[in-house]
Design a protein around this motif. Structure first.
Motif, PDB file in Angstrom:
ATOM      1  N   LEU A  93       0.887  -1.311  -0.013  1.00 26.40           N
ATOM      2  CA  LEU A  93       0.081  -0.006  -0.027  1.00 26.40           C
ATOM      3  C   LEU A  93       0.917   1.297  -0.068  1.00 26.40           C
ATOM      4  O   LEU A  93       0.475   2.207  -0.671  1.00 26.40           O
ATOM      5  CB  LEU A  93      -1.090  -0.123   1.324  1.00 26.40           C
ATOM      6  N   LEU A  94       1.797   1.398   0.816  1.00 23.81           N
ATOM      7  CA  LEU A  94       2.802   2.495   0.872  1.00 23.81           C
ATOM      8  C   LEU A  94       3.566   2.522  -0.468  1.00 23.81           C
ATOM      9  O   LEU A  94       3.570   3.705  -1.240  1.00 23.81           O
ATOM     10  CB  LEU A  94       4.001   2.236   1.919  1.00 23.81           C
ATOM     11  N   THR A  95       3.901   1.484  -1.083  1.00 25.34           N
ATOM     12  CA  THR A  95       4.617   1.608  -2.682  1.00 25.34           C
ATOM     13  C   THR A  95       3.705   2.162  -3.508  1.00 25.34           C
ATOM     14  O   THR A  95       3.778   3.106  -4.314  1.00 25.34           O
ATOM     15  CB  THR A  95       4.725   0.175  -3.107  1.00 25.34           C
ATOM     16  N   ALA A  96       2.270   1.685  -3.414  1.00 26.13           N
ATOM     17  CA  ALA A  96       1.257   2.228  -4.458  1.00 26.13           C
ATOM     18  C   ALA A  96       0.967   3.692  -4.059  1.00 26.13           C
ATOM     19  O   ALA A  96       0.871   4.550  -5.218  1.00 26.13           O
ATOM     20  CB  ALA A  96      -0.180   1.357  -4.069  1.00 26.13           C
ATOM     21  N   LEU A  97       1.171   4.141  -2.788  1.00 26.53           N
ATOM     22  CA  LEU A  97       0.819   5.561  -2.507  1.00 26.53           C
ATOM     23  C   LEU A  97       1.716   6.300  -3.133  1.00 26.53           C
ATOM     24  O   LEU A  97       1.678   7.480  -3.454  1.00 26.53           O
ATOM     25  CB  LEU A  97       0.681   5.504  -0.945  1.00 26.53           C
ATOM     26  N   PHE A  98       3.025   6.010  -2.846  1.00 28.75           N
ATOM     27  CA  PHE A  98       3.998   6.919  -3.497  1.00 28.75           C
ATOM     28  C   PHE A  98       4.389   6.655  -5.066  1.00 28.75           C
ATOM     29  O   PHE A  98       4.895   7.661  -5.673  1.00 28.75           O
ATOM     30  CB  PHE A  98       5.509   6.749  -2.778  1.00 28.75           C
ATOM     31  N   SER A  99       4.249   5.642  -5.550  1.00 29.82           N
ATOM     32  CA  SER A  99       4.411   5.665  -6.814  1.00 29.82           C
ATOM     33  C   SER A  99       3.496   5.962  -7.927  1.00 29.82           C
ATOM     34  O   SER A  99       3.630   6.322  -9.007  1.00 29.82           O
ATOM     35  CB  SER A  99       5.020   4.130  -7.356  1.00 29.82           C
ATOM     36  N   ALA A 128      16.214   7.130 -20.280  1.00 27.68           N
ATOM     37  CA  ALA A 128      16.501   7.106 -18.942  1.00 27.68           C
ATOM     38  C   ALA A 128      15.795   6.136 -17.995  1.00 27.68           C
ATOM     39  O   ALA A 128      15.767   5.367 -17.442  1.00 27.68           O
ATOM     40  CB  ALA A 128      16.812   8.529 -18.558  1.00 27.68           C
ATOM     41  N   ILE A 129      14.185   6.482 -18.267  1.00 24.53           N
ATOM     42  CA  ILE A 129      13.046   5.714 -17.586  1.00 24.53           C
ATOM     43  C   ILE A 129      13.224   4.258 -17.980  1.00 24.53           C
ATOM     44  O   ILE A 129      13.222   3.343 -17.254  1.00 24.53           O
ATOM     45  CB  ILE A 129      11.740   6.385 -18.128  1.00 24.53           C
ATOM     46  N   ARG A 130      13.471   4.017 -19.325  1.00 27.10           N
ATOM     47  CA  ARG A 130      13.522   2.627 -19.648  1.00 27.10           C
ATOM     48  C   ARG A 130      14.833   1.918 -19.204  1.00 27.10           C
ATOM     49  O   ARG A 130      14.790   0.644 -18.967  1.00 27.10           O
ATOM     50  CB  ARG A 130      13.416   2.478 -21.066  1.00 27.10           C
ATOM     51  N   ASN A 131      15.995   2.672 -19.127  1.00 28.36           N
ATOM     52  CA  ASN A 131      17.153   1.842 -18.676  1.00 28.36           C
ATOM     53  C   ASN A 131      16.847   1.846 -17.022  1.00 28.36           C
ATOM     54  O   ASN A 131      17.372   0.599 -16.473  1.00 28.36           O
ATOM     55  CB  ASN A 131      18.308   3.065 -18.857  1.00 28.36           C
ATOM     56  N   LEU A 132      16.238   2.678 -16.517  1.00 24.35           N
ATOM     57  CA  LEU A 132      15.914   2.518 -15.083  1.00 24.35           C
ATOM     58  C   LEU A 132      15.078   1.109 -14.719  1.00 24.35           C
ATOM     59  O   LEU A 132      15.167   0.549 -13.685  1.00 24.35           O
ATOM     60  CB  LEU A 132      15.537   3.529 -14.385  1.00 24.35           C
ATOM     61  N   SER A 133      14.337   0.839 -15.686  1.00 25.06           N
ATOM     62  CA  SER A 133      13.611  -0.328 -15.473  1.00 25.06           C
ATOM     63  C   SER A 133      14.453  -1.581 -15.520  1.00 25.06           C
ATOM     64  O   SER A 133      13.958  -2.657 -14.996  1.00 25.06           O
ATOM     65  CB  SER A 133      12.534  -0.571 -16.594  1.00 25.06           C
ATOM     66  N   PRO A 142       9.584   3.550 -12.829  1.00 30.43           N
ATOM     67  CA  PRO A 142       9.847   3.274 -14.317  1.00 30.43           C
ATOM     68  C   PRO A 142       8.842   2.419 -15.023  1.00 30.43           C
ATOM     69  O   PRO A 142       8.355   2.780 -16.215  1.00 30.43           O
ATOM     70  CB  PRO A 142      11.069   2.629 -14.331  1.00 30.43           C
ATOM     71  N   TYR A 143       8.353   1.370 -14.377  1.00 27.75           N
ATOM     72  CA  TYR A 143       7.348   0.481 -15.090  1.00 27.75           C
ATOM     73  C   TYR A 143       5.877   0.932 -14.981  1.00 27.75           C
ATOM     74  O   TYR A 143       5.329   0.923 -16.054  1.00 27.75           O
ATOM     75  CB  TYR A 143       7.047  -0.743 -13.915  1.00 27.75           C
ATOM     76  N   LEU A 178      -4.440   0.562 -15.220  1.00 30.75           N
ATOM     77  CA  LEU A 178      -4.676  -0.056 -13.868  1.00 30.75           C
ATOM     78  C   LEU A 178      -3.903  -1.663 -14.116  1.00 30.75           C
ATOM     79  O   LEU A 178      -3.330  -2.424 -13.104  1.00 30.75           O
ATOM     80  CB  LEU A 178      -5.890  -0.655 -13.880  1.00 30.75           C
ATOM     81  N   THR A 179      -3.963  -1.961 -15.090  1.00 32.01           N
ATOM     82  CA  THR A 179      -3.314  -3.526 -15.541  1.00 32.01           C
ATOM     83  C   THR A 179      -1.653  -3.314 -15.280  1.00 32.01           C
ATOM     84  O   THR A 179      -1.294  -4.166 -14.505  1.00 32.01           O
ATOM     85  CB  THR A 179      -3.267  -4.073 -17.154  1.00 32.01           C
ATOM     86  N   GLY A 180      -1.180  -2.474 -15.977  1.00 29.92           N
ATOM     87  CA  GLY A 180       0.269  -2.014 -15.638  1.00 29.92           C
ATOM     88  C   GLY A 180       0.382  -1.752 -14.115  1.00 29.92           C
ATOM     89  O   GLY A 180       1.268  -2.361 -13.401  1.00 29.92           O
ATOM     90  N   VAL A 181      -0.396  -1.278 -13.266  1.00 31.69           N
ATOM     91  CA  VAL A 181       0.137  -0.738 -11.977  1.00 31.69           C
ATOM     92  C   VAL A 181      -0.295  -2.104 -11.293  1.00 31.69           C
ATOM     93  O   VAL A 181       0.648  -2.178 -10.235  1.00 31.69           O
ATOM     94  CB  VAL A 181      -1.066   0.320 -11.690  1.00 31.69           C
ATOM     95  N   VAL A 182      -1.414  -2.800 -11.423  1.00 35.83           N
ATOM     96  CA  VAL A 182      -1.401  -3.979 -10.489  1.00 35.83           C
ATOM     97  C   VAL A 182      -0.181  -5.069 -10.774  1.00 35.83           C
ATOM     98  O   VAL A 182       0.319  -5.706  -9.721  1.00 35.83           O
ATOM     99  CB  VAL A 182      -2.769  -4.760 -10.824  1.00 35.83           C
ATOM    100  N   LEU A 183       0.283  -5.203 -12.067  1.00 34.02           N
ATOM    101  CA  LEU A 183       1.242  -5.959 -12.340  1.00 34.02           C
ATOM    102  C   LEU A 183       2.505  -5.531 -11.691  1.00 34.02           C
ATOM    103  O   LEU A 183       3.528  -6.381 -11.187  1.00 34.02           O
ATOM    104  CB  LEU A 183       1.370  -6.252 -13.700  1.00 34.02           C
ATOM    105  N   THR A 184       2.746  -4.232 -11.720  1.00 35.03           N
ATOM    106  CA  THR A 184       3.937  -3.713 -10.865  1.00 35.03           C
ATOM    107  C   THR A 184       3.968  -4.024  -9.705  1.00 35.03           C
ATOM    108  O   THR A 184       4.958  -4.312  -8.862  1.00 35.03           O
ATOM    109  CB  THR A 184       4.034  -2.375 -11.487  1.00 35.03           C
ATOM    110  N   LEU A 185       2.786  -3.546  -8.933  1.00 34.13           N
ATOM    111  CA  LEU A 185       2.734  -3.909  -7.463  1.00 34.13           C
ATOM    112  C   LEU A 185       2.676  -5.273  -7.152  1.00 34.13           C
ATOM    113  O   LEU A 185       3.272  -5.584  -6.067  1.00 34.13           O
ATOM    114  CB  LEU A 185       1.487  -3.286  -6.853  1.00 34.13           C
TER     115      LEU A 185
END
Length: 285
Positions: free
Chosen positions: A73-79, A106-111, A149-150, A194-201
């Motif tokens: 939840l903290l990760t979702a709140l900040f990202s 740069a964003i894609r490299n951070l991934s 990045p994701y 939403l799909t990208g967010v849930v998979l990232t979390l």
């Protein structure tokens, strides 16, 4: 002759694809069978609802479960807010010039940066420089940086799929650019976002290296849950039981049970992502 060559090439391509898919599924089934067969016996209501006891040789995994949920939840709140806003700016407002191309690269490299690097960065920035200490807050901020990045990439790709004609139609009826993005573009791209967010979390929930340096504890007496204190989490709990515990053989069933619970949590998050995409696509049709 050309047609036969094309058919032969197609057979090779499909055969390679099926062989690769079969190998991946084969090893996946072996791993899942190993975990399920050895961890199913540990699953019970007491295993889920009790805190670890006696040096984690008895009791359950309630404390790691609570820590994992709060950390996610903290990760979702900040990202999520920063990631979505950054993607909106890059796709809808920023000009296509050398600076934005460098930012996207740069964003894609951070991934692709290993997660342990994020852990060391979080240790230097949040734990030491900002003096948050080893805590759930430091770990959540670190995982938030790892997830950014994701989320930015998946959100921007979802926005890119919306045709320019949709934006032009909204602007033509008098809507401002902000209203067009808020009321037209974002709802249309919501399934991909939403799909990208849930998979990232779900990926962040299973990370061990970033929380290793920033707040995860070997053992906490009680439930825990304060964001300014150390915490227990399922991936770190599994790592300690499997490699660092003084009685590895004794706690092996608990380790397999923890692994099975973690897989179930990640599977449910992924299932949620697929359901969200299916629901939005069904509504669009």
């Amino acid at each position: 002759m050309q047609r036969k060559k094309f058919n032969f090439t197609s057979i090779i391509e499909w055969g390679t694809l099926l062989l690769s898919t079969g190998l991946v599924c084969f090893f996946l089934v072996i791993i899942l069978w190993e975990i399920v067969s050895k961890g199913a016996g540990s699953l019970s209501w007491e295993f889920i609802a009790e805190v670890p006891r006696e040096g984690m040789t008895k009791g359950g995994i309630l404390t790691p479960i609570i820590g994992t949920v709060l950390l996610t939840l903290l990760t979702a709140l900040f990202s999520i807010p920063f990631g979505v806003c950054c993607a909106i700016y890059l796709n809808e407002y920023a000009e296509d010039n050398w600076l934005t191309r460098i930012i996207r690269a740069a964003i894609r490299n951070l991934s692709g940066v290993p997660s342990i690097i994020y852990g060391l960065f979080g240790l230097a920035l949040f734990v030491q420089a900002l003096q948050f200490g080893t805590s759930m807050l430091s770990a959540g901020l670190t995982l938030g940086l790892l997830s950014l990045p994701y989320i930015i990439t998946t959100t921007e790709e979802a926005l890119m799929r919306i045709p320019a004609s949709t934006r032009e139609a909204a602007l033509a009826v008098g809507a401002t650019k902000f209203e067009t993005i808020k009321d037209v573009v974002l709802p249309s791209a919501m399934s991909g976002i939403l799909t990208g967010v849930v998979l990232t979390l779900s990926r962040a929930a299973g990370e061990t290296a970033p929380i290793l340096f920033t707040g995860a504890a070997f053992y906490i007496n009680g439930v825990g849950g304060a964001i300014d204190n150390e915490f227990m989490a399922l991936p770190y709990h599994l790592y300690m039981l499997s490699t660092q515990h003084q009685s590895i053989e004794e706690v092996r069933p608990i380790a397999y049970g923890t692994a099975l619970v973690l897989i179930i949590v990640v599977f449910l998050l992924n299932l949620t992502a697929f359901y969200i995409r299916y629901k939005y696509r069904k509504n669009e049709n």
